[in-house]
Design an enzyme around this catalytic site. Structure first.
Site, PDB file in Angstrom:
ATOM      1  N   ASP A   4       0.268  17.073 -18.957  1.00 53.21           N
ATOM      2  CA  ASP A   4      -0.071  16.831 -17.581  1.00 53.21           C
ATOM      3  C   ASP A   4       0.726  17.434 -16.624  1.00 53.21           C
ATOM      4  OD1 ASP A   4      -2.164  14.955 -18.408  1.00 53.21           O
ATOM      5  OD2 ASP A   4      -0.611  13.660 -18.932  1.00 53.21           O
ATOM      6  N   ASP A  45      -4.878  19.431 -19.566  1.00 55.04           N
ATOM      7  CA  ASP A  45      -4.816  17.913 -19.550  1.00 55.04           C
ATOM      8  C   ASP A  45      -5.153  17.340 -18.043  1.00 55.04           C
ATOM      9  OD1 ASP A  45      -5.081  15.429 -20.664  1.00 55.04           O
ATOM     10  OD2 ASP A  45      -2.938  15.423 -21.439  1.00 55.04           O
ATOM     11  N   ASP A  62      -0.848  11.693 -14.169  1.00 54.84           N
ATOM     12  CA  ASP A  62      -1.345  10.332 -15.116  1.00 54.84           C
ATOM     13  C   ASP A  62      -0.241   9.440 -14.603  1.00 54.84           C
ATOM     14  OD1 ASP A  62      -3.314  11.780 -16.209  1.00 54.84           O
ATOM     15  OD2 ASP A  62      -2.550  11.521 -18.337  1.00 54.84           O
ATOM     16  N   ARG A  99     -12.422  11.796 -13.086  1.00 51.15           N
ATOM     17  CA  ARG A  99     -11.248  10.923 -13.006  1.00 51.15           C
ATOM     18  C   ARG A  99     -10.545  11.141 -11.699  1.00 51.15           C
ATOM     19  NH1 ARG A  99      -8.686  11.637 -19.035  1.00 51.15           N
ATOM     20  NH2 ARG A  99     -10.359  11.025 -20.133  1.00 51.15           N
TER      21      ARG A  99
END
Length: 438
Positions: free
Chosen positions: A218, A257, A261, A316
């Site tokens: 990430d 990715d 996060d 997302r």
């Protein structure tokens, strides 16, 4: 299109746009006598979850010995390590590339991608057995060793009481994964991030009906940390969009990715005035439904998103598990690849209010929400293409199999001024992203 044009022209009209933004939203607070230095600025009171309790001050109290200006990856990592958790300010000048020497520099002896494809092609390996048991001298073993070398090279652990800020309008990172892990009090501002690419994705024959490529890294991970403010940054796939990626074994060779996060009991995070653009799986809050993870996530994952531009994303923005997430005054601009913005996951408590959505013709407002689990949502005063829209009602009418329930069960109080929704596209498009600090 109007929104994209405004955003593209905003740098040329920076002074006017900055005046507009400051007139309606204000700016950051600062330590006494240091209001013009972004490194000394702190999160304003009541500005989202990161202002809770002790607030977020980052390295604003750093003494002269702990203020660093860096231009290389080695200098950046050395600055992070200097002084432990003493307050520090790291000023990034120019673009720092963690993979400037290319993916081959991480490859283990004997690694060959063509050998990997030959060994694990579905017609020879099949789709019933994963690669976990492959020995170290196999193509998968050499891929693992190569991946471990990249992991060590591109990750940077951010200590507590740190501010990282870009100098001017063109500062940032390429190929870097910032690890904000088990620390408190971090500020990241005015930086452009080109998402790291996984040089060595893993083929998993058992992932789905036809197998899949899985990637790591990430751009930024907030893992078990508290009081984190991400402000005026730009997150993008840049020169490595998924659209340019090849396919192998009939599946996209996925090398990205997430962009951000927030996981494993992280708490009190504010993301403001950022641009998240041209990406697939963008932001994940809570990374698992499992009860073992839930022990650390329940009662945590409190995050605020405001005045962010989410443009050209697939999904997302964010997907939420467990957390109390407040999303207001954001602008969502979709394209033809759009899947959804808000993912409603296990025990999530999402409040999505006063947001603007610009959707292309043929894309329904019913797609704004994707329900993964039955978790009530608060969604009031949102506009779609300039029209007030009851997002829950539209979703339930068009997707009755995934009925959403109203009422997240809490009311956000940590907000600065809430701007009128009709003004959000102009305000956000002209003010969000790196290079646009007042």
């Amino acid at each position: 299109m109007r929104t994209q044009i405004c955003h593209a022209r905003a740098i040329a009209a920076l002074v006017g746009c900055t005046a507009l933004v400051l007139s309606v939203t204000g700016t950051a607070s600062a330590a006494p006598g240091a209001s013009r230095d972004p490194g000394r600025q702190v999160l304003p009171a009541n500005d989202g979850w990161a202002s809770h309790g002790t607030g977020t001050t980052g390295g604003s109290a750093a003494d002269a010995a702990h203020v660093h200006t860096v231009t290389t990856w080695a200098e950046f990592k050395a600055a992070l390590a200097a002084g432990g958790s003493a307050p520090k300010i790291i000023k990034v000048k120019g673009v720092i590339d963690a993979v400037a020497e290319g993916c081959d520099s991480f490859a283990a002896p004997g690694y060959d991608f063509d050998d990997y494809l030959t060994a694990y092609a579905p017609e020879t390996w099949g789709l019933d057995t994963d690669l976990a048991a492959e020995p170290d001298d196999s193509p998968e073993g050499r891929r693992r060793a190569s991946a471990a070398a990249q992991d060590q090279a591109i990750k940077a652990n951010i200590p507590a009481n740190t501010t990282i800020v870009g100098v001017g309008r063109n500062a940032g990172f390429k190929g870097v994964s910032l690890q904000i892990k088990a620390v408190d009090n971090v500020i990241i501002r005015n930086l452009s991030f080109e998402s790291p690419i996984d040089c060595f994705p893993q083929w998993d024959p058992t992932d789905g009906a036809t197998g899949n490529w899985n990637s790591e890294y990430d751009t930024a991970v907030v893992y078990g940390s508290t009081h984190v403010w991400l402000d005026h940054n730009t997150f993008t796939d840049g020169s490595h969009p998924d659209s340019a990626a090849p396919t192998y074994f009939g599946m996209l060779y996925q090398q990205h990715d997430g962009e951000l996060d927030i996981v494993r009991g992280a708490d009190y995070v504010t993301a403001s005035w950022n641009v998240f653009t041209e990406h697939d799986k963008t932001i994940l809050i809570g990374n698992s439904d499992s009860e073992s993870t839930a022990v650390g996530d329940r009662g945590h994952l409190k995050v605020t998103f405001h005045h962010n531009l989410f443009s050209g994303l697939v999904e997302r923005a964010p997907r939420v598990r467990f957390g109390q997430v407040d999303s207001y005054n954001n602008h969502f601009v979709a394209n033809g690849d759009y899947a959804y913005s808000f993912g409603v996951g296990k025990e999530s408590q999402l409040v999505a209010e006063h947001n603007a959505f610009t959707l292309p013709e043929g894309v329904s407002a019913a797609k704004v929400f994707k329900r993964w689990n039955v978790s009530p949502v608060t969604a009031a005063d949102n506009h779609v293409n300039g029209t007030p829209t009851d997002l829950i009602a539209v979703h339930n009418a068009e997707i009755p199999a995934e009925t959403l329930e109203s009422g997240a069960g809490w009311t956000p109080t940590l907000r600065t001024k809430v701007d009128p929704v009709k003004s959000v596209p102009r305000i956000v498009d002209c003010g969000a992203g790196a290079g646009r600090l007042g």
